[in-house]
Enzyme design. Structure first.
Site, PDB file in Angstrom:
ATOM      1  CG  HIS A 104      39.412  26.918  34.430  1.00 54.33           C
ATOM      2  ND1 HIS A 104      40.338  27.280  33.492  1.00 54.33           N
ATOM      3  CD2 HIS A 104      38.715  28.039  34.728  1.00 54.33           C
ATOM      4  CE1 HIS A 104      40.208  28.569  33.228  1.00 54.33           C
ATOM      5  NE2 HIS A 104      39.231  29.061  33.969  1.00 54.33           N
ATOM      6  CD  GLU A 235      41.666  36.425  35.740  1.00 53.93           C
ATOM      7  OE1 GLU A 235      42.083  35.397  36.310  1.00 53.93           O
ATOM      8  OE2 GLU A 235      41.560  36.514  34.511  1.00 53.93           O
ATOM      9  CD  GLU A 271      43.676  37.712  31.539  1.00 52.30           C
ATOM     10  OE1 GLU A 271      43.494  36.778  32.351  1.00 52.30           O
ATOM     11  OE2 GLU A 271      43.228  37.706  30.384  1.00 52.30           O
ATOM     12  CG  HIS A 274      40.829  40.520  31.983  1.00 50.68           C
ATOM     13  ND1 HIS A 274      40.554  39.639  33.006  1.00 50.68           N
ATOM     14  CD2 HIS A 274      40.894  39.783  30.848  1.00 50.68           C
ATOM     15  CE1 HIS A 274      40.464  38.406  32.506  1.00 50.68           C
ATOM     16  NE2 HIS A 274      40.671  38.477  31.211  1.00 50.68           N
ATOM     17  CG  ASP A 299      45.731  35.332  34.862  1.00 54.06           C
ATOM     18  OD1 ASP A 299      46.473  34.648  35.600  1.00 54.06           O
ATOM     19  OD2 ASP A 299      44.557  35.011  34.595  1.00 54.06           O
ATOM     20  CG  ASP A 310      40.683  38.399  27.380  1.00 48.73           C
ATOM     21  OD1 ASP A 310      41.791  38.935  27.496  1.00 48.73           O
ATOM     22  OD2 ASP A 310      40.236  37.576  28.191  1.00 48.73           O
ATOM     23  CG  ASP A 342      44.581  33.578  31.220  1.00 51.72           C
ATOM     24  OD1 ASP A 342      44.379  32.877  30.208  1.00 51.72           O
ATOM     25  OD2 ASP A 342      43.660  34.000  31.944  1.00 51.72           O
TER      26      ASP A 342
HETATM   27  C1  XLS Z   1      39.140  34.921  31.118  1.00 47.94           C
HETATM   28  C2  XLS Z   1      39.962  34.764  32.318  1.00 47.94           C
HETATM   29  C3  XLS Z   1      40.117  33.328  32.793  1.00 47.94           C
HETATM   30  C4  XLS Z   1      40.613  33.282  34.216  1.00 47.94           C
HETATM   31  C5  XLS Z   1      40.413  31.970  34.867  1.00 47.94           C
HETATM   32  O1  XLS Z   1      39.141  35.934  30.459  1.00 47.94           O
HETATM   33  O2  XLS Z   1      41.197  35.364  32.095  1.00 47.94           O
HETATM   34  O3  XLS Z   1      40.935  32.615  31.933  1.00 47.94           O
HETATM   35  O4  XLS Z   1      41.957  33.637  34.297  1.00 47.94           O
HETATM   36  O5  XLS Z   1      39.106  31.581  34.881  1.00 47.94           O
HETATM   37 NI    NI Z   2      42.886  35.218  33.395  1.00 51.18          NI
HETATM   38 NI    NI Z   3      41.255  36.702  30.280  1.00 59.42          NI
END
Ligand code: XLS
Ligand code: NI
Ligand code: NI
Length: 439
Positions: A104, A235, A271, A274, A299, A310, A342
């Site tokens: 980021h 995402e 991800e 998620h 991710d 998470d 991630d």
């Molecule tokens: C948060 C997200 C974040 C994104 C990038 O839960 O996974 O880390 O991958 O902003």
């Molecule tokens: Ni992420």
């Molecule tokens: Ni995440």
């Protein structure tokens, strides 16, 4: 690098040692970057990336406790720490042997008291990053803007009820895109952390969604204007920090993109933690996104299925990595995306070496997943059974349903002629038993 600049002293480039024993956790036993599978090297199939925020900014602090991870690079003023951090990160990437990293804007350089100051900080640290990229050959898998941590974003960024905040987010993304171009990023991610609502009573959902779509259109326009050649990714995540987030899961994001005519400009960064938070199985959104031609990157992490949040753990489950790699091979690869960790070491995993152990273990888990998936696909047993299961669509009426030329009258005529369909077993347990043979 001079001796006092070394952060991971005593650790050299992680080797591939296929016959290493169970206690040897500082070598790869399955990941062999140059080995070729189905016409591509393992390195090209897997395209691993290390994330900056967890692995280099993470402190182990949680809502119930203070910092547990005391990293030698997170010392001094914020800018001094940022300079140490980027050197530590590149030492880690090269010793681990990954080709990509993600960050980021605000992990790379601290936010200043004005936009101009934040941008200057970012320019200064990314100059160092660019130099290190050129020295090491490590590149940016993706960049993203942190549009959720600063208090100005507490009610959202692109979905904020106040256009002044949306404008700040836009200014930040404009700079983020410039940085993506400067560093040759292959992708740019939008994760809508606070794009959602806590109460429906104070939220105009229709307006917020339209503003977010228009915000994305501005980003597409600017990307084209500066000639930035990278893939845009959204995402999905269903909740946390918001009670409800608009980018709930793969299908919600695809519907949003199609509704606002944005689907040709974006793909998805899925991800799995998620996905499970949305109540789906680990592989669900990978498979759904891929079947719409929208799987852009992963991710690569995991949650604890028995928890509802998470946890961003390193992916270590071979069943999961096999299913992910099977989907990725079937769609012909994940480039220009990749497998971004991630993931964070647990706050109890306090040794510096734990950062290596975690990444090595997860890379090996994916290498095994790739090896398994290649055998599944090359044997063709499962795909043959699936093909057979749908074989009625390869001829006659089925073929016309498949190509869209059949009518309800055709279906009725078919039933009048052929009567009741025969009962056919779905044989789920047979498929599961065959799958288990490979893992
Ligand atoms: C948060 C997200 C974040 C994104 C990038 O839960 O996974 O880390 O991958 O902003
Ligand atoms: Ni992420
Ligand atoms: Ni995440």
């Amino acid at each position: 690098m001079s001796a006092q600049e070394e952060f991971f002293a005593g650790i050299s480039k992680i080797p591939y040692v296929p016959n290493a024993g169970p206690a040897d956790v500082m070598c790869f036993k399955h990941y062999n970057a140059e080995e070729v599978f189905m016409g591509k090297t393992m390195g090209d199939w897997l395209r691993f990336s290390v994330c900056y925020w967890h692995s280099f900014c993470g402190t182990g602090a949680d809502p119930f406790g203070f910092q547990t991870l005391h990293r030698p690079w997170n010392e001094g003023t914020p800018m001094e720490a940022a300079k140490k951090r980027v050197r530590a990160a590149f030492e880690f990437f090269t010793k681990l042997g990954v080709k990509y990293y993600t960050f980021h804007d605000r992990d790379m350089a601290p936010e200043g008291s004005t936009l101009e100051e934040s941008n200057r900080n970012l320019d200064e640290i990314t100059d160092v990053a660019l130099q290190l990229q050129n020295q090491t050959g490590v590149g940016v898998l993706w960049v993203t803007c942190n549009l959720f941590a600063h208090s100005r974003y507490m009610n959202g960024a692109a979905t904020n009820p106040d256009c002044h905040v949306l404008a700040y987010a836009g200014a930040q993304v404009k700079k983020g895109l410039d940085i993506a171009k400067k560093l040759g990023a292959q992708n740019f991610v939008f994760w809508g952390g606070r794009e959602g609502f806590h109460s429906i009573l104070n939220s105009d959902v229709g307006a917020e969604l339209k503003h977010m779509a228009n915000f994305f259109k501005m980003a597409v326009q600017y990307k084209e204007k500066i000639g930035l050649n990278c893939q845009f990714l959204i995402e999905p995540k269903p909740k946390e920090p918001c009670k409800h987030q608009y980018d709930y899961d793969a299908m919600s994001v695809i519907a949003f993109l199609k509704h606002y005519d944005l689907e040709k400009h974006f793909k998805l960064n899925i991800e799995p933690n998620h996905t499970t938070l949305a109540g789906h199985s680990y592989e669900h959104d990978i498979v759904m996104a891929s079947s719409f031609g929208m799987l852009g990157s992963v991710d690569s992490n995991t949650g604890s299925p028995d928890l509802g949040w998470d946890t961003d753990q390193f992916p270590m489950d071979i069943r999961n990595t096999t299913l992910v790699m099977k989907t990725i091979i079937e769609q012909g690869g994940i480039q220009p995306g990749g497998l971004n960790f991630d993931a964070k070491v647990r706050r109890e995993s306090t040794d510096l070496v734990d950062l290596f152990i975690a990444h090595i273990g997860a890379m090996d888990a994916f290498a095994r997943g790739l090896r398994n998936a290649v055998r599944i696909i090359q044997d063709g047993l499962l795909s043959g059974l699936v093909k057979e299961r749908y074989s009625s669509y390869s001829h006659g009426l089925g073929q016309r349903v498949d190509d869209g030329s059949a009518t309800l009258e055709d279906l009725e005529a078919y039933i009048k002629q052929n009567g009741e369909p025969k009962v056919t077993s779905g044989k789920q347990e047979k498929y599961e038993t065959i799958f288990n043979h490979y893992i």
